[in-house]
Design a protein around this motif. Structure first.
Motif, PDB file in Angstrom:
ATOM      1  N   THR A  41      33.594  28.805  24.221  1.00 44.04           N
ATOM      2  CA  THR A  41      34.026  27.700  23.359  1.00 44.04           C
ATOM      3  C   THR A  41      35.529  27.462  23.432  1.00 44.04           C
ATOM      4  N   ASP A  42      36.186  28.092  24.400  1.00 46.48           N
ATOM      5  CA  ASP A  42      37.631  27.930  24.589  1.00 46.48           C
ATOM      6  C   ASP A  42      37.854  27.018  25.795  1.00 46.48           C
ATOM      7  N   PRO A  43      38.409  25.802  25.611  1.00 52.13           N
ATOM      8  CA  PRO A  43      38.616  24.897  26.745  1.00 52.13           C
ATOM      9  C   PRO A  43      39.925  25.118  27.491  1.00 52.13           C
ATOM     10  N   VAL A  44      40.803  25.976  26.968  1.00 54.49           N
ATOM     11  CA  VAL A  44      42.159  26.104  27.513  1.00 54.49           C
ATOM     12  C   VAL A  44      42.154  27.111  28.665  1.00 54.49           C
ATOM     13  N   GLU A  45      42.396  26.626  29.874  1.00 50.65           N
ATOM     14  CA  GLU A  45      42.332  27.492  31.042  1.00 50.65           C
ATOM     15  C   GLU A  45      43.679  28.143  31.317  1.00 50.65           C
ATOM     16  N   ARG A  46      43.629  29.455  31.552  1.00 47.05           N
ATOM     17  CA  ARG A  46      44.820  30.247  31.863  1.00 47.05           C
ATOM     18  C   ARG A  46      44.815  30.625  33.341  1.00 47.05           C
ATOM     19  N   LEU A  47      45.952  31.097  33.814  1.00 51.17           N
ATOM     20  CA  LEU A  47      46.092  31.547  35.196  1.00 51.17           C
ATOM     21  C   LEU A  47      45.959  33.061  35.241  1.00 51.17           C
ATOM     22  N   TRP A  48      45.055  33.538  36.115  1.00 48.11           N
ATOM     23  CA  TRP A  48      44.777  34.963  36.248  1.00 48.11           C
ATOM     24  C   TRP A  48      44.969  35.386  37.700  1.00 48.11           C
ATOM     25  N   THR A  49      45.317  36.672  37.892  1.00 50.47           N
ATOM     26  CA  THR A  49      45.290  37.277  39.216  1.00 50.47           C
ATOM     27  C   THR A  49      44.278  38.421  39.202  1.00 50.47           C
ATOM     28  N   VAL A  50      43.605  38.601  40.326  1.00 50.43           N
ATOM     29  CA  VAL A  50      42.543  39.605  40.431  1.00 50.43           C
ATOM     30  C   VAL A  50      42.781  40.449  41.671  1.00 50.43           C
ATOM     31  N   ASP A  51      42.715  41.754  41.518  1.00 54.50           N
ATOM     32  CA  ASP A  51      42.785  42.674  42.650  1.00 54.50           C
ATOM     33  C   ASP A  51      41.439  42.642  43.365  1.00 54.50           C
ATOM     34  N   THR A  52      41.427  42.250  44.632  1.00 54.44           N
ATOM     35  CA  THR A  52      40.138  42.077  45.315  1.00 54.44           C
ATOM     36  C   THR A  52      39.431  43.397  45.582  1.00 54.44           C
ATOM     37  N   ALA A  53      40.180  44.471  45.671  1.00 51.70           N
ATOM     38  CA  ALA A  53      39.543  45.764  45.954  1.00 51.70           C
ATOM     39  C   ALA A  53      38.855  46.334  44.730  1.00 51.70           C
ATOM     40  N   THR A  54      39.483  46.181  43.564  1.00 51.13           N
ATOM     41  CA  THR A  54      38.961  46.829  42.355  1.00 51.13           C
ATOM     42  C   THR A  54      38.349  45.861  41.366  1.00 51.13           C
ATOM     43  N   GLY A 388      40.325  37.928  55.237  1.00 50.89           N
ATOM     44  CA  GLY A 388      39.172  38.799  55.422  1.00 50.89           C
ATOM     45  C   GLY A 388      38.320  38.975  54.186  1.00 50.89           C
ATOM     46  N   VAL A 389      38.626  38.233  53.131  1.00 48.86           N
ATOM     47  CA  VAL A 389      37.888  38.349  51.869  1.00 48.86           C
ATOM     48  C   VAL A 389      37.095  37.066  51.641  1.00 48.86           C
ATOM     49  N   LEU A 390      35.933  37.236  51.055  1.00 46.71           N
ATOM     50  CA  LEU A 390      35.038  36.117  50.784  1.00 46.71           C
ATOM     51  C   LEU A 390      34.682  36.115  49.306  1.00 46.71           C
ATOM     52  N   VAL A 404      32.875  38.931  45.136  1.00 47.88           N
ATOM     53  CA  VAL A 404      33.995  39.134  46.043  1.00 47.88           C
ATOM     54  C   VAL A 404      33.604  40.209  47.043  1.00 47.88           C
ATOM     55  N   THR A 405      33.655  39.891  48.357  1.00 57.00           N
ATOM     56  CA  THR A 405      33.311  40.858  49.396  1.00 57.00           C
ATOM     57  C   THR A 405      34.322  40.773  50.523  1.00 57.00           C
ATOM     58  N   GLY A 406      34.274  41.775  51.410  1.00 57.20           N
ATOM     59  CA  GLY A 406      35.090  41.756  52.611  1.00 57.20           C
ATOM     60  C   GLY A 406      34.386  41.020  53.732  1.00 57.20           C
ATOM     61  N   ALA A 407      35.027  40.979  54.895  1.00 59.14           N
ATOM     62  CA  ALA A 407      34.494  40.220  56.017  1.00 59.14           C
ATOM     63  C   ALA A 407      33.196  40.825  56.526  1.00 59.14           C
ATOM     64  N   LEU A 408      32.100  40.027  56.500  1.00 57.94           N
ATOM     65  CA  LEU A 408      30.794  40.441  57.002  1.00 57.94           C
ATOM     66  C   LEU A 408      30.400  41.815  56.484  1.00 57.94           C
ATOM     67  N   SER A 409      30.798  42.099  55.265  1.00 55.97           N
ATOM     68  CA  SER A 409      30.533  43.420  54.705  1.00 55.97           C
ATOM     69  C   SER A 409      29.055  43.588  54.410  1.00 55.97           C
ATOM     70  N   ALA A 410      28.518  44.749  54.778  1.00 52.12           N
ATOM     71  CA  ALA A 410      27.127  45.052  54.438  1.00 52.12           C
ATOM     72  C   ALA A 410      27.024  45.614  53.026  1.00 52.12           C
ATOM     73  N   GLU A 411      28.164  45.981  52.458  1.00 51.39           N
ATOM     74  CA  GLU A 411      28.167  46.530  51.108  1.00 51.39           C
ATOM     75  C   GLU A 411      28.197  45.397  50.089  1.00 51.39           C
ATOM     76  N   PRO A 412      27.463  45.562  48.980  1.00 50.13           N
ATOM     77  CA  PRO A 412      27.515  44.521  47.946  1.00 50.13           C
ATOM     78  C   PRO A 412      28.916  44.437  47.357  1.00 50.13           C
ATOM     79  N   GLY A 413      29.375  43.237  47.117  1.00 55.57           N
ATOM     80  CA  GLY A 413      30.693  43.054  46.542  1.00 55.57           C
ATOM     81  C   GLY A 413      30.674  43.233  45.037  1.00 55.57           C
ATOM     82  N   HIS A 414      31.833  43.101  44.419  1.00 56.64           N
ATOM     83  CA  HIS A 414      31.888  43.193  42.967  1.00 56.64           C
ATOM     84  C   HIS A 414      31.917  41.790  42.373  1.00 56.64           C
ATOM     85  N   PRO A 415      31.362  41.627  41.182  1.00 56.24           N
ATOM     86  CA  PRO A 415      31.296  40.283  40.600  1.00 56.24           C
ATOM     87  C   PRO A 415      32.661  39.814  40.133  1.00 56.24           C
TER      88      PRO A 415
END
Length: 675
Positions: A41-54, A388-390, A404-415
């Motif tokens: 219910t919050d319409p105000v969008e903020r800017l976030w950064t995300v570590d792709t590995a963790t 190399g990230v998708l 979020v996954t790596g290039a052609l990774s067979a491992e499941p990525g993190h949401p």
């Protein structure tokens, strides 16, 4: 009062508040940037950064802290209001941002104030006036203020000559996929900047009858058959010296893409285009490739472009849409390419279909013709790639997930964290391809429907070029399910002329909109009634917006034997009064196709109306101007044909949250009363 579903839709931004969007990936793949609010219910969008590995997240900029309150429409410079209308963006927070490739510097504006994020800290940057479209490069930020481009630490770098510098004109932003007007050169010592002279265009005026003390706003509008804005491109150096980029602008007036020092230009009917290399010193251009199509050339996102080895990547439209390198097709004949995402996994990442057009999957196309499929299962899958990230978004009838996954990774990525609320219910469309044309269709039954009970039919339609209705987007079917639960069998048909089935399917509308669209909708209804006997074809209503509004009005005016009531929202009732780039692409010039334009116009049909018709139009609509509905209403009144009209002051073509839901409630009452 709104019912529970419409109220929830209005409060949650149609169930999108809290979902991440505008994702970008740093060049080394270590970080993401994205916009997201704090909840459903919050319409105000903020800017976030995300570590792709963790997956660890950090808030970089909160507009409530920086601006002190939500950013309202009245806070925005006019240029930003117009761009948000072009891209259908309604956001009281950070609407967009731009970053350097390494994400070391991010720039955005809030109500005309410029902010810079570096070293994890946001700070305001002084500007020459209300700022728009900032673009960082190294330690500087280029931005637009008024009709000029400025660079922080330097000042204005474009001339004061009465033209508009650094902003995309109406046609580019609304119809041609180019929303920008300035780009940093590769060396960072110059910019490529558009110069737009719209003095030859007709002026239209949009006023607010509810506030007669406010003067109308003038808009330079490129009416079909009339003049276009004169668009130039200049190499602008930081000392203010400017060199025009040279190409045959009389033959190729549309600048559709700028990628480094490579530009794409189209002729007026969009049947010919050139890929040109720009000399940054002289402004001279060299032709890299030329393309032609006897119907029109599709602007496929990401193409054409120059590969790292200098060869030209483009698309070829024959039995399907293929990728080609220097004209040689490299994709299999059963793959229909929709978008080039970028480089990934040693090849080219594309969004494409290899079967059911309601689905979309991710593939890596290798230049030697090998194909790696990355997604499986029914759904619409899209992606952002880099370093190399998708980041994959998978929309199925059960919901939307982002990974979020790596290039052609067979491992499941993190949401990727999604804070939007759950959909109040899921729609369950019954898909089918019908008629000899293989029209994609769907029927949605009310929940708990008892077989054998016939119900009125609601044809919920768009039907025009550029928009595909039959997909796996769950929010679409959640809304259609609500309509079904109000006591209708909801039918949706992608007639010929809509995208993503085949080139021939889309081209069926060449030089004539109305006949193909209406014939296909009628034929599909008849076929679906044989398969779904509870469709009561003696009670058929139709609703739509924009081209869908046009098709709804067309249906009751020309086929009252099939359609018994229509709600037409923002319909372009005469394409001679619509814009050049869209209309002429499909219908040609009015002088060359007068019969086609006349056949597609609705005003002359007014005397024959004998079914209930509701017209809805926002009076601030600068895309489909209110004149379209008003002139049809005027003609209906002149011939004594009863109809209803809802004119909404202050509302544009993009109905904001709350307005759309209240209009839906009005439509529901109208359709119930007349079916």
């Amino acid at each position: 009062m709104l019912d529970a579903f419409l109220d929830a839709s209005a409060r949650t931004g149609r169930f999108t508040h809290g979902a991440p969007r505008a994702v970008t990936i740093s060049a080394d793949g270590s970080r993401l940037l994205l916009l997201r609010s704090t909840g459903p219910t919050d319409p105000v969008e903020r800017l976030w950064t995300v570590d792709t590995a963790t997956g660890a997240e950090r808030l970089l900029a909160d507009p409530l802290e920086l601006f002190g309150r939500p950013v309202t429409y009245d806070d925005l410079p006019r240029a930003e209001r117009e761009l948000r209308e072009r891209v259908r963006l309604h956001a009281p927070g950070i609407g967009s941002y731009a970053a350097t490739g390494d994400h070391a510097v991010v720039a955005f504006v809030l109500g005309g104030r410029l902010f810079r994020v570096a070293d994890g800290r946001a700070e305001e940057v002084p500007v020459a006036g209300p700022a728009f479209d900032p673009r960082p490069h190294g330690g500087r930020i280029a931005y637009v203020a008024g009709d000029a481009v400025h660079v922080t630490g330097i000042g204005r770098v474009t001339p004061d000559d009465g033209a508009v510098w650094g902003r995309a004109e109406f046609n580019a932003a609304e119809e041609l996929g180019r929303t920008r007007g300035h780009w940093w050169g590769p060396d960072g010592d110059s910019l490529l900047v558009t110069r737009v002279d719209d003095s030859a265009l007709v002026r239209r005026y949009l006023g607010d009858p509810a506030r007669p003390e406010v003067a109308p706003v003038a808009q330079a509008y490129p009416r079909a058959g009339g003049p276009n804005a004169d668009v130039e491109l200049h190499v602008v150096r930081l000392n203010g010296l400017s060199t025009p980029v040279g190409w045959d602008r009389e033959t190729y007036p549309y600048l559709t893409g700028v990628d480094g020092l490579v530009i794409t230009v189209y002729d007026r009917l969009q049947q010919h285009s050139l890929l040109l290399a720009v000399d940054p010193v002289t402004g001279a251009t060299t032709e890299l490739a030329a393309f032609a199509d006897e119907h029109w050339l599709e602007c496929v996102p990401g193409t054409p472009c120059v590969l790292d080895d200098g060869r030209i990547l483009s698309t070829v439209e024959e039995d399907t849409r293929s990728l080609a390198v220097d004209g040689a097709v490299i994709t299999p004949p059963d793959l229909y390419v929709r978008r080039l995402v970028g480089n990934h996994g040693g090849g080219l990442l594309v969004e494409a279909c290899d079967g059911d057009p309601a689905e979309q999957h991710l593939f890596v196309v290798h230049l030697d013709g090998r194909l790696d499929r990355l997604t499986h299962g029914a759904g619409t899958h899209s992606a952002v790639s880099g370093g190399g990230v998708l980041v994959t978004t998978s929309a199925t009838l059960d919901g939307v997930t982002r990974t979020v996954t790596g290039a052609l990774s067979a491992e499941p990525g993190h949401p990727l964290t999604d804070l939007s609320g759950p959909l109040p219910h899921l729609g369950r469309p019954v898909f089918a391809r019908v008629t000899e044309h293989g029209l994609p269709t769907a029927v949605v039954y009310p929940r708990g429907h008892v077989a054998g009970r016939q119900l009125p039919v609601l044809l919920d339609v768009y039907g025009g070029p550029g928009y595909q209705a039959i997909t796996h987007n769950p929010r679409v079917w959640t809304t259609k399910q609500w309509w079904a639960d109000q006591g209708f069998l909801v039918v949706t048909v992608d007639n010929r002329g809509t995208p993503n089935v085949s080139p021939d399917f889309t081209r069926a509308m060449f030089r004539r909109f109305s006949q193909v669209a209406l014939d296909d909708q009628v034929a599909a209804l008849g076929t679906l009634a044989d398969r779904h006997p509870d469709l009561d074809l003696s009670r058929v209503g139709v609703r739509g917006w924009s081209f869908g509004g046009y098709l709804a009005a067309l249906a009751v005016l020309r086929r009252p034997d099939v359609f018994h009531a229509a709600s037409a929202g923002a319909p372009p009732t005469d394409f001679r009064d619509y814009d050049t780039a869209y209309t002429e692409r499909y219908l040609g010039l009015p002088a060359d196709n007068p019969d086609g334009y006349a056949a597609d116009a609705l005003i002359a049909d007014a005397p024959g109306l004998r079914r209930p018709l509701l017209l809805i139009h926002g009076l601030a609509d600068d895309n489909v101007h209110p004149l379209h509905s008003l002139r049809l209403s005027e003609a209906l009144t002149a011939h004594g044909r009863p109809h209803a009209m809802v004119a909404v002051p202050g509302v544009s073509h993009m109905t904001p949250e709350g307005v759309g839901e209240r209009l839906a409630a009005i439509e529901l009452d109208f359709l119930r009363a007349n079916l």
